[in-house]
Design a protein around this motif. Structure first.
Motif, PDB file in Angstrom:
ATOM      1  N   LEU A   1       0.570  -1.318  -0.049  1.00 17.64           N
ATOM      2  CA  LEU A   1      -0.142   0.014   0.136  1.00 17.64           C
ATOM      3  C   LEU A   1       0.975   1.109   0.177  1.00 17.64           C
ATOM      4  O   LEU A   1       0.505   2.375  -0.707  1.00 17.64           O
ATOM      5  N   LYS A   2       2.057   1.104   0.668  1.00 21.14           N
ATOM      6  CA  LYS A   2       2.826   2.256   0.510  1.00 21.14           C
ATOM      7  C   LYS A   2       3.058   2.773  -0.735  1.00 21.14           C
ATOM      8  O   LYS A   2       3.468   4.083  -1.077  1.00 21.14           O
ATOM      9  N   THR A   3       3.150   1.994  -1.692  1.00 23.36           N
ATOM     10  CA  THR A   3       3.604   2.184  -3.092  1.00 23.36           C
ATOM     11  C   THR A   3       2.203   2.941  -3.730  1.00 23.36           C
ATOM     12  O   THR A   3       2.411   3.471  -4.816  1.00 23.36           O
ATOM     13  N   ILE A   4       1.254   2.871  -3.072  1.00 22.39           N
ATOM     14  CA  ILE A   4      -0.204   3.269  -3.735  1.00 22.39           C
ATOM     15  C   ILE A   4      -0.232   4.670  -3.210  1.00 22.39           C
ATOM     16  O   ILE A   4      -0.515   5.645  -4.000  1.00 22.39           O
ATOM     17  N   PHE A   5      -0.431   4.639  -1.863  1.00 20.18           N
ATOM     18  CA  PHE A   5      -0.827   5.964  -1.149  1.00 20.18           C
ATOM     19  C   PHE A   5       0.590   6.852  -0.736  1.00 20.18           C
ATOM     20  O   PHE A   5       1.286   6.442   0.084  1.00 20.18           O
ATOM     21  N   LYS A   6       0.576   7.790  -1.380  1.00 20.49           N
ATOM     22  CA  LYS A   6       1.748   8.564  -1.372  1.00 20.49           C
ATOM     23  C   LYS A   6       1.803   9.716  -0.435  1.00 20.49           C
ATOM     24  O   LYS A   6       2.745  10.364  -0.018  1.00 20.49           O
ATOM     25  N   THR A   7       0.839  10.095   0.130  1.00 15.73           N
ATOM     26  CA  THR A   7       0.575  11.357   0.816  1.00 15.73           C
ATOM     27  C   THR A   7       1.530  11.088   2.133  1.00 15.73           C
ATOM     28  O   THR A   7       1.399   9.864   2.617  1.00 15.73           O
ATOM     29  N   GLU A   8       1.444  12.140   2.701  1.00 18.10           N
ATOM     30  CA  GLU A   8       2.467  11.994   4.008  1.00 18.10           C
ATOM     31  C   GLU A   8       1.802  11.276   5.049  1.00 18.10           C
ATOM     32  O   GLU A   8       2.401  10.378   5.834  1.00 18.10           O
ATOM     33  N   GLY A   9       0.647  11.393   4.994  1.00 16.25           N
ATOM     34  CA  GLY A   9      -0.059  10.785   6.338  1.00 16.25           C
ATOM     35  C   GLY A   9      -0.386   9.365   6.312  1.00 16.25           C
ATOM     36  O   GLY A   9      -0.007   8.482   7.148  1.00 16.25           O
ATOM     37  N   TRP A  10      -0.489   8.959   5.018  1.00 12.73           N
ATOM     38  CA  TRP A  10      -0.694   7.448   4.787  1.00 12.73           C
ATOM     39  C   TRP A  10       0.508   6.791   4.938  1.00 12.73           C
ATOM     40  O   TRP A  10       0.778   5.876   5.429  1.00 12.73           O
ATOM     41  N   GLN A  11       1.782   7.478   4.358  1.00 17.12           N
ATOM     42  CA  GLN A  11       2.956   6.877   4.251  1.00 17.12           C
ATOM     43  C   GLN A  11       3.442   6.647   5.978  1.00 17.12           C
ATOM     44  O   GLN A  11       3.713   5.793   6.142  1.00 17.12           O
ATOM     45  N   LYS A  12       3.173   7.808   7.029  1.00 15.09           N
ATOM     46  CA  LYS A  12       3.286   7.492   8.160  1.00 15.09           C
ATOM     47  C   LYS A  12       2.361   6.294   8.746  1.00 15.09           C
ATOM     48  O   LYS A  12       3.039   5.435   9.526  1.00 15.09           O
ATOM     49  N   LEU A  13       1.415   6.311   8.520  1.00 17.69           N
ATOM     50  CA  LEU A  13       0.522   5.306   9.211  1.00 17.69           C
ATOM     51  C   LEU A  13       0.744   3.861   8.460  1.00 17.69           C
ATOM     52  O   LEU A  13       0.825   2.991   9.609  1.00 17.69           O
TER      53      LEU A  13
END
Lengths: 82, 696
Positions: B374-386
């Protein structure tokens, strides 16, 4: 009548097991009733403002402590008698 | 770590004509958190630079295009970056072009929508009239007659005939309502109207159309033409979106930057000849900031002494891995500048708690892989952190899974000592463990495992409870001094310590510290720590608290822990009375009940055991059912068994992510943070912008 059907120890064990079940089950019902109100309010708040999601979820699980209490009681009952 | 970064209060001073240069430089440096200015005798809040209105107008226009095209800047990774100069050169040309291409299309699209709506409205009137079958010229234009055309809920004829029988009514059914055309002498008109209203009369405005069918066909044709044009417009807009999205966002970024800069004077104090900007800079960056800003020799940076009522902004200062967890802390609150930042503690314990609860190699592996994907799909900062947090939690689950010996369910059948024959991987997994006799390292489905884990999680609970109060003590001490700290937090620290000693004393009497496994943890402590004689557990009887007068033979149960608890509880109670009585009066004593709340919160850590156990047993049941259904001598329906396995484990995995995550979070927010963490800090947001689509 109890003596006729089973010995005393079995009777106590059975009662303890039922008690343990009741402890978890009733506590679960209580927590569920508590959570229903909070959950509804949380969903309302989230509908207003998406950023409330994290906090809303959190508030919703707060009454779950009650079930944990029930569970601990049931553990104690099971360890002590069954 | 544990403390927000140190800030220095500074002022930037210079001659008024340097204001534009100053705003340019400050924006570029992106370090100064500007405080809202307070006007004084000679100093007034500045006025925006001249270009502000033009820039903001263009920006509003551009943003409306971006929102219309539904471009999500979070989802777009720029292929190339634009230079500001480049954008500046093409700005006016591009804006015109967009106005022409997108603006006109949006306009046309909107007018099409409006026309379609108009046509649909007309259709809604004509269709019922067609059903009624009376030409429109017969429905209006009478001198001596009143004609009512519209919808009613029930047949009104009976009521109407009470007024007069000199009327004519045509009634048709139309979509669950009644469609009526009623002709009556003009003199009865008002009475009829009132009666019809009682039946929920809704009037139909009769248009000047004679041939209903022809008009309906015409409308349908027009509507189709409009829809075709709309579809064509949408493809054109989609094409523009694909082609121009990045440039649009780059221009948006450029204009936003320009707007920030030109509105900066609103945050400055300006006198006749000079300007002052007051704000905070991280102490570490002060030298860099000063050399950049003072470069042209006309602007001066000066450090100001901080005053008591100053509230510096909070910039959390954590190493890379811990920084991901700041998301969880700030969801609760932003720490104040002088407060302890609990993020590092949270980072360690959140991950451990999650692993402790889920504790399954299979699920842990799935979570890790899923999060990495999922990290390769959702690139926004919040998602990356989560998702980073999810990866750490996944790894922690794998580790604990190894300790517990669980792989999509328990390795050992609950209630039996031998490795499970009905395990998901069965003997294959047994073979994997060459040290099978020593595994699992800790078995949480056995009775001893449950007991031991229960005690271990309560230990964690007691430890964190005390730690929380200790941190709270520090926080209050820093802000309000020693006396307040002792009254507010130290008192409860001692109280909870007394409580912990009581629990230890109780446990000691249960022989947890002195018996070999099954009954306890082994001979950790000597078994003669009794003060007044010795004590042994009686079969089937809980150990009493040694309360004189209430429990027979209480002397026997008094061990060293109880002895330690007594002075602690007395000290707690005395400090508590000194703190509460002046504030609350004599009834303040009731507040002592709060000690029981802390006891409840310690017990609350039992969820670390409970949540995990439930997920283990669900997994176990799924495996058991699948094996029984899928293999002889069961039903031997292998496909059904496989589907059950997949659905069951997917569901359990979902629960396994949600519940441990939430409960672990809750153990921090409710049981830990409330002891010391108040929050309400201002987040450090320096004047400037992190560039995404532009480059310097």
């Amino acid at each position: 009548m109890v003596d006729a059907l089973m010995d005393y120890e079995t009777f106590v064990k059975g009662c303890a097991a039922i008690g343990a079940g009741l402890a978890v089950g009733l506590a679960g019902i209580g927590a569920g009733a508590g959570e229903s109100g909070i959950g509804a309010a949380a969903v309302g708040a989230i509908a207003e403002d998406r950023s409330f999601l994290g906090l809303g979820l959190l508030f919703t699980v707060i009454p779950e402590t009650i079930v944990i209490f029930g569970l601990v009681i049931s553990f104690i009952l099971m360890f002590a008698y069954v | 770590m544990l403390k927000p970064e140190k800030m220095v209060k500074i002022s930037v001073v210079g001659p008024k004509e340097q204001l534009e240069y100053a705003s340019e430089t400050l924006h570029k440096v992106n370090l100064l958190h500007i405080e809202d200015p307070k006007e004084a005798e000679y100093f007034r809040i500045g006025e925006p630079l001249e270009k502000a209105s033009l820039v903001s107008r263009s920006l509003v226009q551009l943003r409306s295009y971006i929102s219309y095209l539904k471009i999500d800047p979070g989802r777009i990774v720029p292929k190339r970056k634009y230079r500001s100069k480049e954008i500046e050169d093409m700005l006016s040309k591009k804006l015109e072009e967009y106005q022409e291409q997108i603006g006109s299309k949006i306009e046309e699209n909107r007018s099409i929508d409006e026309k379609i709506r108009g046509l649909e409205d007309e259709l809604r009137i004509i269709e019922p009239l067609k059903v009624l079958g009376i030409p429109s010229r017969l429905l209006k234009g009478y001198k001596n007659l009143r004609c009512f055309v519209g919808f009613v809920k029930e047949n009104p004829v009976e009521e109407l005939s009470k007024i007069t029988d000199q009327f004519d009514a045509v009634i048709k059914e139309y979509e669950k309502e009644l469609l009526v055309a009623i002709f009556v002498k003009a003199e009865y008109g008002d009475d009829f109207f009132r009666t019809l209203q009682a039946f929920g009369y809704r009037e139909l405005p009769v248009p000047d159309v004679d041939d209903y069918d022809a008009r309906i066909n015409e409308i349908e044709r027009e509507k189709e033409e409009l829809l075709n044009r709309k579809k064509q417009l949408e493809t054109e807009i989609e094409e523009i979106k694909v082609k121009e999205a990045e440039l649009l966002l780059a221009i948006e970024e450029y204009l936003s930057t320009e707007l920030d800069k030109s509105e900066m004077p609103l945050k400055a104090l300006v006198s006749k000849y000079t300007f002052v900007i007051v704000g905070y800079v991280p102490a570490k960056q002060l030298d860099k900031f000063r050399s950049e800003v003072e470069r042209n020799g006309k602007i001066v940076v000066e450090v100001i002494e901080e005053e008591e009522e100053d509230v510096p902004p909070t910039k959390l200062d954590n190493p890379a891995v811990v920084r991901d967890y700041e998301l969880l802390t700030t969801t609760y609150a932003t720490p104040r500048y002088k407060e302890i930042d609990p993020t590092p503690i949270m980072a360690i314990f959140f991950t451990i708690f999650f692993g402790m609860m889920l504790g399954d190699m299979g699920y842990g592996l799935l979570i890790t892989i899923l999060a990495l994907y999922l990290k390769t799909i959702f690139k926004t900062e919040g998602w990356q952190k989560l998702l980073n947090i999810a990866v750490y939690c996944g790894i922690s689950s794998i580790l604990f899974g190894f300790i517990y010996g669980e792989f999509f369910g328990p390795f050992i059948i609950p209630g039996m000592e031998e490795p499970s024959k009905i395990h998901f991987l069965g003997d294959a997994l047994s073979a994997l463990y060459t040290f099978n006799h020593h595994h699992p390292l800790f078995d949480r489905v056995e009775e001893f495992g449950v007991k031991a884990l229960l005690f271990i999680v309560l230990l964690i609970g007691m430890f964190k409870m005390l730690w929380g109060f200790a941190l709270g003590f520090y926080n209050v001490y820093i802000e309000h001094g020693m006396k307040e700290a002792i009254y507010e937090k130290g008192c409860w620290f001692i109280g909870v310590l007394g409580l912990v000693m009581l629990i230890f004393g109780f446990s000691y009497n249960l022989e947890i510290f002195t018996s070999p496994p099954e009954e306890g943890f082994g001979a950790l402590l000597p078994d003669n720590l009794y003060i007044l004689g010795s004590y042994t557990v009686e079969e089937g009887r809980a150990v009493p608290l040694p309360i004189p007068g209430l429990v027979d033979g209480w002397q026997a149960g008094v061990n060293i822990f109880y002895l330690l608890a007594l002075p602690l509880l007395i000290v707690w109670f005395v400090i508590f009375l000194k703190a509460e009585i002046p504030k609350m009066g004599i009834f303040g004593i009731i507040m002592a009940v709060e000690l029981l709340t802390w006891f409840g919160q310690i017990i609350s850590y039992a969820r670390l055991l409970a949540i995990g156990l439930s997920s283990v047993y669900i997994a176990f049941v799924i495996n058991y059912l699948s094996v029984k259904i899928g293999t002889p001598p069961g039903m031997a329906l292998l496909p059904v068994a496989i589907i059950l396995l997949l659905i069951g484990h997917a569901g359990n995995l979902l629960l396994g992510i949600l519940d441990p995550g939430l409960q672990s979070l809750r153990l921090h927010y409710v049981e830990f943070f409330t002891k010391f963490f108040e929050g309400g800090g201002k987040e450090y947001s320096p004047f400037g912008r992190v560039k995404k689509f532009l480059e310097d």
